[in-house]
Design an enzyme around this catalytic site. Structure first.
Site, PDB file in Angstrom:
ATOM      1  CD  GLU A  50      46.825  42.769  46.814  1.00  0.00           C
ATOM      2  OE1 GLU A  50      47.761  42.297  45.979  1.00  0.00           O
ATOM      3  OE2 GLU A  50      45.540  43.065  46.517  1.00  0.00           O
ATOM      4  CG  PHE A 112      34.948  39.417  39.896  1.00  0.00           C
ATOM      5  CD1 PHE A 112      35.562  39.253  39.105  1.00  0.00           C
ATOM      6  CD2 PHE A 112      34.940  40.409  40.668  1.00  0.00           C
ATOM      7  CE1 PHE A 112      36.644  39.994  38.689  1.00  0.00           C
ATOM      8  CE2 PHE A 112      35.758  41.478  40.341  1.00  0.00           C
ATOM      9  CZ  PHE A 112      36.937  41.156  39.286  1.00  0.00           C
ATOM     10  CD  GLN A 113      38.503  40.849  42.482  1.00  0.00           C
ATOM     11  OE1 GLN A 113      37.759  41.648  43.668  1.00  0.00           O
ATOM     12  NE2 GLN A 113      39.582  41.235  41.806  1.00  0.00           N
ATOM     13  CE  LYS A 162      31.061  44.793  48.718  1.00  0.00           C
ATOM     14  NZ  LYS A 162      31.091  45.057  47.101  1.00  0.00           N
ATOM     15  CG  MET A 468      72.015  30.515  47.409  1.00  0.00           C
ATOM     16  SD  MET A 468      73.425  30.363  48.279  1.00  0.00           S
ATOM     17  CE  MET A 468      73.135  31.110  49.949  1.00  0.00           C
TER      18      MET A 468
END
Lengths: 545, 158
Positions: A50, A112-113, A162, A468
């Site tokens: 993502e 969940f999630q 949802k 760097m």
């Protein structure tokens, strides 16, 4: 006619003229994806993680000036977007991120999630929404695009539970927004503009500093006119690159801790400093106590909160840079006859010397590349030494053709951002310059490029190190190198081959030109790996900072 | 130096966290914060007392103004009407009730609850007045005290 919340979101995106969505699916966002599948107007790009969806949307936004759109599911999908949202926020990039959320009656129960993504992104998004009522969808999306793209642009996140996406709504897309607390000011105050003009007339050593605002406000042409008309030299912040032609004789290059001798001397000596759409971060100013001490400072920015935040300002102007510089140009016509500009330009800009050692000189590669490439090509970078070398030695001539993560300095930004830029116009030449450290952060996105059949061009500087960080350890920690050796690096040519790219490996100085030519002229995707000298540092000049 | 800011915000969920989050994020110190709806139920008013110099107060105002949900930020002048409310539960046996009642009257406070051993005093006023009665009641033994943040309104018709 009643449609679902998910369909309403897609209808709204279509109404906003969205042509591309970068995303990754998951449970909570599925009702929206189910509608996205049906859209004939929106091309959907499946990334591999993502974070890349947000970066790709950001690369698209930088290349086009339009709002980039990304989509992810709840929980880990949303948290993976965070780095991309914060990156866009720091560089004022217009983005709309849509995330799925658990159903409204599950919110707060650690479902969940489930994650509080509006809470999490609050510090680094321009605004965000949790939409609990399906009827709010059209208004929220209209507002989100308006907020993301107007005033000082930035990312806006919309979190959709949802069940809201599954509910039904009589869809009507609003024509206007009504936001009492958001009315960006575009017109510069005429009296303040007159003050700036007077200051320009009275100054003997004026200097322009161009920031990212020049590109966001499409003011490059106006700034060029001002600089030429009055004969004012121009320094640039990292985000300002492209806001003034790279090869123009008045261009002094980058200022600040990785800046040129010419630009930094100019800041120290100037009696008038015009800050044009620059937020004056610490990388650009260095030590604030010593910054532009001899100068009257005029600061033009669309965000009033930037004025006086870091640098004390004598003449503040809040408004749109393009319009304001246009006004300044109308009022001022006399050309400075002083030789201030010429003296600065005569300075050795980047006096750093090549350090003898094994491997190629990265600066030479970038300089050659700069000579060979055309002005239309988009160059995207990752973050680190290669990024600074590119900003120092590659001459960017046009706004929107240099894409880099400035404020947040996000390693891994380059490849997905280059993909986003390429997706905006697949005919356009896009070149990614990256390092072996940054590249490995998101190299799985080569699969996204393959899936979209993009012919990516990649220059990879390989020193098997986090260069760097190593440079910082050398300078500030007495060369106690730790955690900078990338000894487990893969064979990048095999990686390239695995994803369907051609590859070339360059170890000999005499092959540099031919290799660059091959990369630039290639009709196929290609990865050019340059094995560079580990001992070449970025820092060119620090006196007075 | 203390400044009182009146912040008009959209009255919906999450706005308080956006405002308070901004303070901690930018390193500004809040002395007190009071929120309630205004004459327009769609709009809430936050009264925020900030401790800081002119630079801080300017930065606070500018950053607050950047929040989309913030409609207006107003720096309340020093001569405005400022009120805090405090409830003080103090030890009060029958022998000393009259002494406490006398203090309460002088401050134009109110006794709002009484028990065998305690009295609860309600006082409203600016922070110095609240502090003064607190000082006077201290010797009797304060069991519990609760104070609201300050709320403020400019004087006159504007």
């Amino acid at each position: 006619m009643a449609i679902t919340g998910g369909q309403a979101i897609i209808c709204a995106l279509e109404a906003e003229g969205v042509e591309l969505v970068f995303g990754y699916p998951g449970g909570a966002i599925l009702p929206v994806f189910d509608s996205l599948r049906e859209s004939s107007k929106i091309h959907y790009v499946l990334v591999r993680q993502e974070q890349a969806a947000a970066h790709a949307a950001s690369g698209y936004a930088r290349a086009t000036g339009r709002v980039g759109v990304c989509m992810a599911t709840s929980g880990p999908g949303a948290t993976n977007l965070i780095t991309g949202i914060a990156t866009a926020y720091m560089d004022s990039i217009p983005l709309v991120a849509i995330t799925g959320q658990v159903a409204v009656d599950l919110i707060g129960r650690d479902a969940f999630q489930e994650v509080d993504i509006t809470g999490a992104t609050e510090p680094f998004s321009k605004h965000n929404y949790l939409v609990k009522n399906v009827n709010d969808i059209p208004r929220v999306i209209k507002e989100a695009f308006h907020i993301a793209s107007t005033g000082r642009p930035g990312p806006v996140l919309i979190d959709i539970p949802k069940d809201v996406a599954l509910s039904s709504i009589n869809f009507k897309y609003p024509d206007t927004v009504d936001l009492k607390g958001y009315k960006p000011n575009y017109e510069g105050h005429p009296l303040q503009i007159k003050k700036v003009v007077k200051a320009i007339k009275e100054s003997k050593k004026p200097l322009i500093c161009v920031g990212g605002g020049a590109i966001l406000s499409d003011a490059a042409q106006e700034i060029l006119e001002l600089a030429e008309k009055v004969n004012v030299p121009v320094a640039m912040t990292l985000m300002g690159i492209g806001g003034f032609p790279g090869s123009h004789p008045l261009n002094l290059g980058l200022l600040g801790i990785y800046g040129t001798q010419a630009a930094n001397t100019a800041v120290n000596e100037a009696d008038l400093l015009l800050l044009l759409g620059a937020r004056m971060g610490d990388r650009a100013t260095g030590n604030l106590d010593k910054f532009a001490k001899k100068a009257i400072i005029a600061h033009i920015d669309i965000d009033p909160a930037e004025i006086g935040k870091n640098v004390e300002v004598d003449i503040p102007i809040v408004g749109d840079l393009k319009g304001i510089v246009k006004e300044i140009n109308k009022l001022n016509a006399d050309k400075k006859e002083s030789n201030w500009a010429e003296e600065l330009m005569a300075k050795d800009r980047l006096p750093a010397q090549y350090v003898e050692g094994k491997g190629l000189d990265p600066k030479e590669i970038i300089q050659e590349l700069s000579k060979m490439s055309n002005n239309d090509m988009i160059v995207a970078t990752d973050v680190g030494q290669h990024q600074m070398w590119t900003s120092q030695y590659y001459k960017v001539e046009k706004p929107g053709t240099f894409i880099t993560s400035g404020g947040l300095g996000t390693m891994g930004y380059g490849l997905p951002a280059a993909i986003g830029a390429k997706m905006s116009d697949t005919e356009r030449e896009v070149l990614l310059i990256t390092g072996d450290g940054s590249f490995q952060m998101n190299l799985t996105e080569l699969a996204t490029a393959a899936q979209e059949n993009l012919k990516m061009k990649i220059i990879l500087f390989n020193n098997s190190s986090l260069g760097m960080v190593r440079e910082l350890q050398q300078q500030s920690f007495e060369s106690r190198y730790f955690s900078v050796h990338m000894t487990g690096n893969p064979d990048f040519s095999k990686i390239a081959e695995a994803y369907g790219l051609k590859s070339i490996r360059v170890t000999d100085k005499k092959d540099i030109k031919n290799a660059l030519k091959e990369i630039l002229e290639s009709k196929d995707g290609i990865l050019g790996e340059f094995f560079i000298n580990l001992d070449v540092n970025v820092v060119p000049y620090r006196e007075g900072i | 130096m203390k400044h009182t800011l009146a912040v008009l915000v959209e009255n919906h969920a999450g706005v308080l966290s956006k405002v308070s989050g901004l303070f901690s994020r930018r390193g500004f110190n809040i002395d007190s914060l009071a929120v309630g709806i205004t004459e327009d139920p769609k709009i809430s008013r936050m009264t925020i007392v900030v401790d800081g110099d002119e630079y801080i107060v300017e930065q606070v105002s500018k950053q607050l103004n950047k929040l989309i949900d913030v409609i207006k930020v107003q720096d309340i002048k020093e001569d405005s009407v400022v009120r805090e409310l405090a409830l003080i539960k103090v030890n009060a046996t029958s022998e000393i009730r009259s002494e406490i009642t006398e203090i309460v009257n002088i401050f134009r406070a109110k006794v709002v609850d009484i028990s065998k051993n305690t009295m609860t005093i309600e006082i409203s006023g600016d922070s110095t007045k609240v502090a003064a009665i607190q000082n006077m009641l201290q010797p009797f033994g304060i069991q519990e005290m609760v104070r609201t943040g300050a709320i403020a309104i400019d004087r006159g018709s504007k």
